[in-house]
Design an enzyme around this catalytic site. Structure first.
Site, PDB file in Angstrom:
ATOM      1  N   SER A 122      50.566  31.888  59.211  1.00  0.00           N
ATOM      2  CA  SER A 122      49.587  32.776  58.774  1.00  0.00           C
ATOM      3  C   SER A 122      48.765  32.462  57.382  1.00  0.00           C
ATOM      4  O   SER A 122      47.419  33.052  57.204  1.00  0.00           O
ATOM      5  CB  SER A 122      50.700  33.897  57.688  1.00  0.00           C
ATOM      6  OG  SER A 122      50.716  34.954  58.582  1.00  0.00           O
ATOM      7  N   ALA A 123      48.463  31.009  57.316  1.00  0.00           N
ATOM      8  CA  ALA A 123      47.774  30.073  56.284  1.00  0.00           C
ATOM      9  C   ALA A 123      46.104  30.675  57.146  1.00  0.00           C
ATOM     10  O   ALA A 123      45.105  30.290  56.472  1.00  0.00           O
ATOM     11  CB  ALA A 123      48.229  29.472  55.914  1.00  0.00           C
TER      12      ALA A 123
END
Length: 428
Positions: free
Chosen positions: A88-89
Site C-alpha cells: 500500500s505504500a
C-alpha cells in the site's frame, strides 16, 4: 562529514556482500549513525530478508543504506538497486501522479471525476469529486466478487468500478485497499490516455532522476531488480477452515472484503504473479532511495536537488485538513487527505505519507524538511508487528539526528543507485 558505518559502497552483488548478512552498505552523514545502527538490527541473518533506508533533508540525501538479502534463501545480497514490492505504500506514489497532473491544470480536485472519466458517472456517481475519491469516501472499497483474473487486468477493474454503484460507506472514510489504485489509474488514463505503469516512469521516475520507481516488475533490462517476498511459501489452506473464515470475514469485515480475492496468497508466492499486473494500490516496486526522494521533494516545498517537482502552492495544500473520523474498514482513523494519510498517535510520527502491508513506508514531515523511506521484503513472518512499528522508532531517531545536523551542519551523500534512463536505452 560522511561516515561509512560499516558501509560498503559497492552496489553490484557480484562484487561482494555484507559478511554473514551483518554489514551495512551505502553511506550516511555522521549525525545519522544511530539511525543506521537501529536499521541494521532489522536483518540479523540470511532468513530474515533485507531492506533499505533512505532519508532526505532539505531536498538532499543524508542517508542511503541497505542490508541483507534479496531472495528467500539468503543467497542474493541486497544491492543499491534492489527494490521490493511495497504494497500500500504504492498508493502514495499513485496519488503523487495525480498531483503532478493537477499541478499542470489537467485535474481539479473539486471537479466531478466523471468530468474527465465519463463512464464513471454511472449509477449515481456523477457528482462524486476527485477529492472525495482521494479521501477514500467513494463507497467503492469492496471487490464485489472480482476474480484473480479480473484483478490482474487493470482495464477490467477500471471498467468495473466505473459501472458500479457506490456502497453504504459513500461519503464516509472507508479504506479502499485495492480499488483506490484503479480509481486513480482510471482517472489518469481518462486525462492522459496512458497506463499508470507508464505514468509512474514519466511523472515520477523521470522528473526525480531515478530508475528506482516502477509499477509492477521492472523491465528485464532495467538496473532495478525486484526482490523476492520473504513469507511462508508453503501455506496450504485447509479448505473447510478457509471457507469458514472467508464467510465470517465477508459478513463482518469491510476491510477484509476490500482486500480478499480468490488466490490472494498464491499471487505473492513463487515468482509473484502480482508483479506482472498493474495494481496502483499495491504492486509498486521501489528502492528506498527513490521513495525518499519523492517524499523529500514534498517536504522541501516541491523541490529536489534544485529541480521543481511540484509547485509550492500545490504542496502547501497537501498538508491541509485531514479526515479524523473512524475509518469504516480499518477502525482506526488514518486521517486521509488527497491520497496520503497521517497517524492517529499525536506527535509520535508527524507528517504524512503511506505505509504498506509488511511495514514498508514512504513519509515526509514538511515542518522539519525530512523525506523518509524504509523498504524491505518481509511479509507474513513472526516479525510482522515489529516491522510495522520499526518505522515509528526509526523516524524518531531521524528527527533527533536532524536537530543535531541542523546545528552542526551536514554533508549530503550522492552517487548511489541507478539514475533514470529510457527503458529501451538501459544496458542489459
Amino acid at each position: 562529514m560522511t561516515v561509512d558505518i560499516g558501509v560498503n559502497r559497492r552496489a553490484d552483488p557480484s562484487h561482494g556482500a555484507p559478511d554473514a548478512g551483518h554489514g551495512v552498505f551505502g553511506a550516511a552523514d555522521s549525525h545519522f549513525a544511530c539511525v543506521v545502527r537501529a536499521f541494521s538490527t532489522m536483518f540479523p541473518g540470511r532468513r530474515f530478508g533485507g531492506g533499505a533506508l533512505a532519508v532526505y533533508l532539505d531536498g538532499q540525501p543524508v542517508v542511503d543504506v541497505w542490508k541483507g538479502w534479496a531472495d528467500r534463501d539468503g543467497e542474493v545480497p541486497w544491492s543499491a538497486d534492489s527494490a521490493p514490492m511495497v504494497f500500500s505504500a504504492t498508493k502514495g506514489m499513485a496519488a503523487t501522479v495525480i498531483h503532478r497532473l493537477a499541478d499542470r491544470g489537467l485535474i481539479d480536485y473539486e471537479a466531478p471525476v466523471a468530468e474527465y472519466w465519463h463512464e464513471f458517472g454511472a449509477n449515481g456517481k456523477s457528482e462524486m469529486t476527485v477529492r472525495d475519491v482521494m479521501r477514500h469516501q467513494a463507497g467503492l472499497s469492496g471487490l464485489r466478487g472480482a476474480t484473480q483474473e479480473d484483478l490482474l487486468n487493470h482495464v477490467v477493474m477500471e471498467e468495473r468500478l466505473a459501472a458500479a454503484p457506490p456502497g453504504r460507506h459513500l461519503g464516509k472514510p472507508a479504506y479502499h485497499a485495492l480499488t483506490f489504485g484503479w480509481l486513480m489509474s482510471g482517472l489518469a488514463r481518462a486525462v492522459t490516455g496512458k497506463d499508470m505503469r507508464v505514468l509512474f516512469r514519466e511523472e515520477l521516475a523521470e522528473p526525480l532522476g531515478t530508475d528506482g520507481i516502477h509499477l509492477g516488475r521492472p523491465p528485464a533490462n532495467a538496473p532495478t531488480r525486484a526482490t523476492q517476498i520473504v513469507m511462508p511459501q508453503d501455506i496450504a489452506a485447509n479448505p473447510v477452515l478457509t471457507s469458514a473464515v472467508r464467510k465470517i470475514a465477508h459478513q463482518f469485515s469491510g476491510g477484509y472484503r476490500s482486500m480478499y480475492f480468490p488466490g490472494v496468497i498464491g499471487s505473492v508466492q513463487g515468482d509473484t504473479p502480482m508483479l506482472d499486473a498493474e495494481i496502483p494500490a499495491a504492486n509498486g516496486v521501489v528502492t528506498a532511495r527513490a521513495l525518499a526522494r519523492m517524499y523529500g521533494a514534498l517536504a522541501n516545498g516541491g523541490e529536489i536537488d534544485g529541480t521543481r517537482f511540484l509547485s509550492r502552492r500545490l504542496v502547501a495544500g497537501l498538508t491541509g485538513e485531514r479526515m479524523r473520523q473512524r475509518d469504516r474498514n480499518l477502525v482506526l482513523p488514518l486521517n486521509f487527505h488527497l491520497g496520503y494519510h497521517s497517524l492517529p498517535f499525536g506527535n509520535v510520527m508527524p507528517g504524512f505519507g503511506h505505509i504498506g502491508l509488511g511495514g514498508s513506508i514512504g513519509w515526509n514531515d514538511p515542518d522539519t524538511g525530512v523525506g523518509f523511506a524504509l523498504v524491505h521484503n518481509r511479509l507474513l513472518t513472526p516479525l510482522v508487528l515489529t516491522d510495522h512499528a520499526a518505522s515509528v522508532g526509526l523516524f524518531k531517531l531521524v528527527r533527533e539526528a536532524v536537530a543535531k545536523a541542523r546545528k552542526r551542519g551536514y554533508r549530503p551523500v550522492h552517487g548511489l543507485g541507478a539514475p533514470y534512463s529510457e527503458p529501451d536505452a538501459v544496458a542489459g
